[in-house]
Design a protein around this motif. Structure first.
Motif, PDB file in Angstrom:
ATOM      1  N   ARG A 276       0.822  -1.224   0.000  1.00 12.04           N
ATOM      2  CA  ARG A 276       0.000   0.000   0.000  1.00 12.04           C
ATOM      3  C   ARG A 276       0.847   1.261   0.000  1.00 12.04           C
ATOM      4  NH1 ARG A 276      -3.827  -0.189   4.904  1.00 12.04           N
ATOM      5  NH2 ARG A 276      -2.038  -1.282   5.816  1.00 12.04           N
ATOM      6  N   ALA A 277       2.028   1.202   0.600  1.00  5.49           N
ATOM      7  CA  ALA A 277       2.864   2.399   0.698  1.00  5.49           C
ATOM      8  C   ALA A 277       3.610   2.685  -0.602  1.00  5.49           C
ATOM      9  CB  ALA A 277       3.862   2.235   1.844  1.00  5.49           C
ATOM     10  N   ALA A 278       3.790   1.700  -1.448  1.00  6.62           N
ATOM     11  CA  ALA A 278       4.573   1.877  -2.673  1.00  6.62           C
ATOM     12  C   ALA A 278       3.741   2.506  -3.780  1.00  6.62           C
ATOM     13  CB  ALA A 278       5.101   0.517  -3.131  1.00  6.62           C
ATOM     14  N   ASP A 279       4.418   3.235  -4.693  1.00  7.99           N
ATOM     15  CA  ASP A 279       3.728   3.734  -5.883  1.00  7.99           C
ATOM     16  C   ASP A 279       3.203   2.559  -6.701  1.00  7.99           C
ATOM     17  OD1 ASP A 279       4.224   6.346  -5.165  1.00  7.99           O
ATOM     18  OD2 ASP A 279       6.095   6.458  -6.306  1.00  7.99           O
ATOM     19  N   ASP A 280       4.002   1.505  -6.796  1.00  9.56           N
ATOM     20  CA  ASP A 280       3.594   0.255  -7.421  1.00  9.56           C
ATOM     21  C   ASP A 280       3.999  -0.862  -6.461  1.00  9.56           C
ATOM     22  OD1 ASP A 280       3.114  -2.032  -8.879  1.00  9.56           O
ATOM     23  OD2 ASP A 280       4.093  -1.327 -10.708  1.00  9.56           O
ATOM     24  N   GLY A 281       3.030  -1.608  -5.979  1.00 14.16           N
ATOM     25  CA  GLY A 281       3.311  -2.649  -4.998  1.00 14.16           C
ATOM     26  C   GLY A 281       3.904  -3.910  -5.585  1.00 14.16           C
ATOM     27  N   ALA A 282       4.118  -3.961  -6.909  1.00 17.58           N
ATOM     28  CA  ALA A 282       4.630  -5.183  -7.522  1.00 17.58           C
ATOM     29  C   ALA A 282       6.012  -5.580  -6.992  1.00 17.58           C
ATOM     30  CB  ALA A 282       4.644  -5.046  -9.043  1.00 17.58           C
ATOM     31  N   PRO A 283       6.992  -4.662  -6.879  1.00 18.12           N
ATOM     32  CA  PRO A 283       8.309  -5.089  -6.393  1.00 18.12           C
ATOM     33  C   PRO A 283       8.287  -5.704  -4.988  1.00 18.12           C
ATOM     34  CG  PRO A 283       8.512  -3.017  -7.559  1.00 18.12           C
ATOM     35  CD  PRO A 283       7.039  -3.280  -7.414  1.00 18.12           C
ATOM     36  N   PRO A 284       7.687  -5.074  -3.956  1.00 21.31           N
ATOM     37  CA  PRO A 284       7.675  -5.743  -2.649  1.00 21.31           C
ATOM     38  C   PRO A 284       6.866  -7.030  -2.654  1.00 21.31           C
ATOM     39  CG  PRO A 284       6.367  -3.722  -2.579  1.00 21.31           C
ATOM     40  CD  PRO A 284       7.117  -3.711  -3.854  1.00 21.31           C
ATOM     41  N   LEU A 285       5.821  -7.095  -3.466  1.00 23.62           N
ATOM     42  CA  LEU A 285       5.029  -8.320  -3.525  1.00 23.62           C
ATOM     43  C   LEU A 285       5.802  -9.435  -4.214  1.00 23.62           C
ATOM     44  CD1 LEU A 285       2.417  -9.748  -2.915  1.00 23.62           C
ATOM     45  CD2 LEU A 285       1.410  -8.736  -4.987  1.00 23.62           C
ATOM     46  N   ARG A 286       6.537  -9.120  -5.274  1.00 23.95           N
ATOM     47  CA  ARG A 286       7.361 -10.126  -5.948  1.00 23.95           C
ATOM     48  C   ARG A 286       8.465 -10.636  -5.018  1.00 23.95           C
ATOM     49  NH1 ARG A 286       7.784 -10.888 -11.475  1.00 23.95           N
ATOM     50  NH2 ARG A 286      10.071 -11.005 -11.332  1.00 23.95           N
ATOM     51  N   ALA A 287       9.040  -9.726  -4.236  1.00 29.61           N
ATOM     52  CA  ALA A 287      10.086 -10.141  -3.301  1.00 29.61           C
ATOM     53  C   ALA A 287       9.511 -11.099  -2.261  1.00 29.61           C
ATOM     54  CB  ALA A 287      10.695  -8.912  -2.626  1.00 29.61           C
ATOM     55  N   PHE A 288       8.317 -10.809  -1.776  1.00 31.42           N
ATOM     56  CA  PHE A 288       7.652 -11.708  -0.831  1.00 31.42           C
ATOM     57  C   PHE A 288       7.372 -13.059  -1.485  1.00 31.42           C
ATOM     58  CE2 PHE A 288       3.427 -13.371   0.304  1.00 31.42           C
ATOM     59  CZ  PHE A 288       3.703 -13.845   1.577  1.00 31.42           C
ATOM     60  N   ALA A 289       6.856 -13.052  -2.711  1.00 31.21           N
ATOM     61  CA  ALA A 289       6.557 -14.301  -3.414  1.00 31.21           C
ATOM     62  C   ALA A 289       7.818 -15.120  -3.633  1.00 31.21           C
ATOM     63  CB  ALA A 289       5.869 -13.998  -4.742  1.00 31.21           C
ATOM     64  N   GLU A 290       8.923 -14.455  -3.946  1.00 34.22           N
ATOM     65  CA  GLU A 290      10.204 -15.152  -4.125  1.00 34.22           C
ATOM     66  C   GLU A 290      10.619 -15.851  -2.834  1.00 34.22           C
ATOM     67  OE1 GLU A 290      12.848 -16.361  -6.590  1.00 34.22           O
ATOM     68  OE2 GLU A 290      12.761 -14.240  -7.187  1.00 34.22           O
ATOM     69  N   ARG A 291      10.507 -15.150  -1.706  1.00 29.74           N
ATOM     70  CA  ARG A 291      10.860 -15.757  -0.416  1.00 29.74           C
ATOM     71  C   ARG A 291       9.932 -16.926  -0.108  1.00 29.74           C
ATOM     72  NH1 ARG A 291      10.844 -10.294   1.015  1.00 29.74           N
ATOM     73  NH2 ARG A 291       8.940 -10.549   2.258  1.00 29.74           N
ATOM     74  N   ALA A 292       8.645 -16.750  -0.377  1.00 32.58           N
ATOM     75  CA  ALA A 292       7.667 -17.794  -0.068  1.00 32.58           C
ATOM     76  C   ALA A 292       7.914 -19.053  -0.884  1.00 32.58           C
ATOM     77  CB  ALA A 292       6.259 -17.276  -0.323  1.00 32.58           C
ATOM     78  N   ASP A 293       8.344 -18.887  -2.131  1.00 32.25           N
ATOM     79  CA  ASP A 293       8.611 -20.055  -2.966  1.00 32.25           C
ATOM     80  C   ASP A 293       9.886 -20.775  -2.544  1.00 32.25           C
ATOM     81  OD1 ASP A 293       8.336 -21.822  -5.274  1.00 32.25           O
ATOM     82  OD2 ASP A 293       9.986 -20.680  -6.148  1.00 32.25           O
ATOM     83  N   GLN A 294      10.893 -20.033  -2.145  1.00 34.08           N
ATOM     84  CA  GLN A 294      12.178 -20.630  -1.800  1.00 34.08           C
ATOM     85  C   GLN A 294      12.180 -21.266  -0.414  1.00 34.08           C
ATOM     86  OE1 GLN A 294      14.845 -20.955  -3.848  1.00 34.08           O
ATOM     87  NE2 GLN A 294      13.561 -20.088  -5.477  1.00 34.08           N
ATOM     88  N   ASP A 295      11.407 -20.698   0.503  1.00 29.45           N
ATOM     89  CA  ASP A 295      11.425 -21.168   1.894  1.00 29.45           C
ATOM     90  C   ASP A 295       9.994 -21.224   2.422  1.00 29.45           C
ATOM     91  OD1 ASP A 295      11.838 -21.754   4.533  1.00 29.45           O
ATOM     92  OD2 ASP A 295      12.753 -19.819   5.041  1.00 29.45           O
ATOM     93  N   PRO A 296       9.427 -22.426   2.612  1.00 29.95           N
ATOM     94  CA  PRO A 296       8.050 -22.524   3.097  1.00 29.95           C
ATOM     95  C   PRO A 296       7.805 -21.772   4.400  1.00 29.95           C
ATOM     96  CG  PRO A 296       8.834 -24.669   2.373  1.00 29.95           C
ATOM     97  CD  PRO A 296      10.014 -23.750   2.342  1.00 29.95           C
ATOM     98  N   ALA A 297       8.823 -21.649   5.248  1.00 28.65           N
ATOM     99  CA  ALA A 297       8.649 -20.967   6.532  1.00 28.65           C
ATOM    100  C   ALA A 297       8.572 -19.453   6.388  1.00 28.65           C
ATOM    101  CB  ALA A 297       9.793 -21.337   7.476  1.00 28.65           C
TER     102      ALA A 297
END
Length: 575
Positions: A276-297
């Motif tokens: 919500r704070a970003a002009d475009d939330g895609a970069p922080p969301l992609r970073a979260f998705a990358e972490r979620a895929d690499q590490d289930p925890a």
């Protein structure tokens, strides 16, 4: 004027608060107005990859009431749609927490999985028949009963089986002769699936007025998603998978996951705050998705919802998996500790009914259970490397990756359910609800030899499976599932387990209903300590006054799990 692109979806609802999700055509202020009430809410949209969304928290609602609402964007009404033939959308709140059962209505939980919004191009399946969600919407809009919450247990969209209209839109932007071919490739293409699925007029209205809880399964990303370490290693070696998984997890977070959370959980979610704070939330969301895929925890997709004295714990059985053969588990240790804590929170007597939502059934047809247990043992080397190689190929080809294919997790879940069911002041019922397997059935475990703490009454424990909402399977697979429940199927399952030297099964169970085939929904009705269920199948029905065909829901089977009436006697068909 800014238009409404998708929604509204009514998601979280409790005694006095609700959340409403929308996608808009441009940045704006989105607002929910409750008719005849001071309740309402407003939120500024946020952006992900050029798409604009808002999740509006509606406050000030009265417990145990039903309140009509409308949606405005920058002050202009966009819902209800102009000239809409549907009833006004409403928010129906839960009763006060201290209200006695005699003064509260029953809680109705409808559930199912596996919904094709449109027939995939080139599908060889038999005709799909009417959509069970459409049928539910037709009944509700004509004054019939509607559920208090709708649980969608996976495969809300099919990223790997797209329809002709979706493929035509994909072909305008890329060459479909190159990987991933006519499957979706990234976040932008995922949005096409949600538009196709949720813009259906009847389904759109239904989801605007019935709260929903969701969890993904494999087709929300790709068939066989996280089946095994070998599968994961192979797909990560392709040059198209990274964008696919990031798009799948990111779009799931936006379109499905956020609405599962309470306003308090949303307020503490760092990813939601960053987007919500970003002009475009895609970069922080992609970073979260990358972490979620690499590490289930790194991410928790599981969640808990309490509906008075009924507790729902929805379990992620896809992204939380631990895949190395020597450590193979359906969920990692941290996730299972969380599950344990949520189920037992409040101690004995805290809830009247426990509902465990898992896209994949805990109790399968006995032949399938035995096959998966055998296959897992062979994949781990129980019969040597030649059997291991063959078994891995079989596992991926035959989708052998349910709870029984993760024996350590199957035993842990069984032990947790046994503990809850035999605790002092145990819930009246423990219900494991699932989809995935494209048929419906009821199964009950044998816990007769277990003593109840304090000499109390043991919970009635059931596996309730309902699938599909709108899909089909070839006749040969229907025959296979029928065989899986047969006596010959049980014998085959046991022979396979003996061959793999897996020892005695951790549990035996009875089939007390089914199997049934067709497009279906099941409804679990809970009132005080009473619990009943009903399976309904979508059938073609009479046409509307304008000649439009309407589908209906026809009761197929019902049963009582607890309460003043005696429960139906269990079947002799034992696993």
């Amino acid at each position: 004027m800014t238009g409404l692109r998708l929604g509204p979806l009514l998601r979280y609802v409790d005694q006095d608060t609700a959340t409403v999700w929308v996608e808009t055509e441009a940045p704006c202020q989105a607002e929910v107005h409750c008719e005849g009430s001071t309740a309402g809410g407003t939120a500024r949209t946020w952006q992900v990859a050029g798409h604009h969304y808002a999740l509006i928290t509606v406050v000030g609602l009265e417990p145990g009431t039903e309140t009509p609402y409308r949606v405005t964007l920058d002050g202009e009404q966009v819902w209800p749609l102009a000239g809409s033939p549907f009833p006004t959308s409403t928010i129906r709140t839960l009763p006060p927490p201290d209200a006695p059962p005699a003064r509260t209505p029953p809680l109705r939980i409808a559930f199912g999985s596996c919904r094709w919004a449109a027939r995939p191009a080139g599908a060889r399946h038999d005709p799909m028949g009417p959509d069970a969600l459409d049928a539910l919407a037709h009944r509700a809009m004509n004054g019939g009963p509607r559920p208090d919450v709708l649980l969608l247990l996976g495969d809300q969209v099919y990223a790997d089986e797209t329809s002709e209209p979706v493929r035509a839109r994909l072909a305008r932007h890329r060459d479909l002769s190159r990987p991933p071919w006519d499957q979706v490739a990234d976040y932008e293409e995922y949005t096409e699936l949600y538009y196709e699925s949720w813009l259906d007029p009847e389904v759109r209205w239904l989801m605007s007025t019935v709260p929903s809880c969701m969890i993904f399964d494999d087709h929300d990303v790709i068939d066989d998603w996280n089946t095994s370490e070998a599968w994961q290693r192979g797909i990560r070696a392709t040059d198209w998978w990274r964008e696919r998984i990031l798009g799948g997890l990111s779009s799931y977070w936006v379109y499905q996951h956020l609405g599962n959370l309470s306003p308090a959980e949303l307020a503490e979610d760092p990813v939601f705050a960053a987007v919500r704070a970003a002009d475009d939330g895609a970069p922080p969301l992609r970073a979260f998705a990358e972490r979620a895929d690499q590490d289930p925890a790194a991410a928790r997709w599981s969640y808990r919802r309490d509906f008075g004295r009924t507790r729902l714990v929805m379990i992620d059985t896809r992204a939380a998996r631990v895949l190395p053969e020597s450590e193979r588990r359906m969920v990692d240790d941290e996730e299972f500790d969380w599950l344990h804590a949520q189920v037992l929170d409040g101690g004995p007597g805290a809830v009247d009914h426990l509902v465990l939502g898992t896209s994949l059934p805990w109790l399968l047809p006995p032949a399938v259970h035995g096959l998966e247990t055998w296959n897992t043992a062979l994949c781990s080397g129980a019969r040597g490397t030649r059997w291991s190689s063959f078994s891995e190929k079989l596992r991926q080809r035959a989708d052998l990756e349910h709870w029984s294919a993760f024996p350590r997790s199957f035993r842990a879940l069984t032990e947790l359910i046994q503990r809850v069911a035999t605790d002092q002041d145990a819930p009246a019922s423990v219900n494991v609800i699932s989809g995935d397997v494209h048929h419906a059935y009821v199964a009950e475990p044998e816990f007769d030899d277990l003593k109840v703490a304090g000499g109390g009454q043991r919970s009635r424990v059931v596996q309730l499976t309902c699938s599909p909402i709108h899909n089909n399977i070839p006749a040969v697979m229907r025959s296979g599932f029928r065989f899986g429940w047969s006596r010959a199927g049980r014998r085959l399952g046991r022979l396979l387990e003996r061959h793999a030297r897996t020892g005695e099964p951790a549990l035996r169970w009875n089939r007390t209903g089914g199997p049934w085939f067709g497009n279906m929904l099941m409804t679990l009705t809970l009132h005080g300590r009473d619990a009943t269920y009903q399976l309904e199948q979508a059938r073609p029905a009479t046409s509307a006054p304008d000649g439009t065909p309407r589908s209906g829901l026809e009761p197929v089977f019902s049963g009582r799990l607890s309460g003043t009436e005696p429960a139906a006697p269990p079947s002799r068909d034992k696993s």
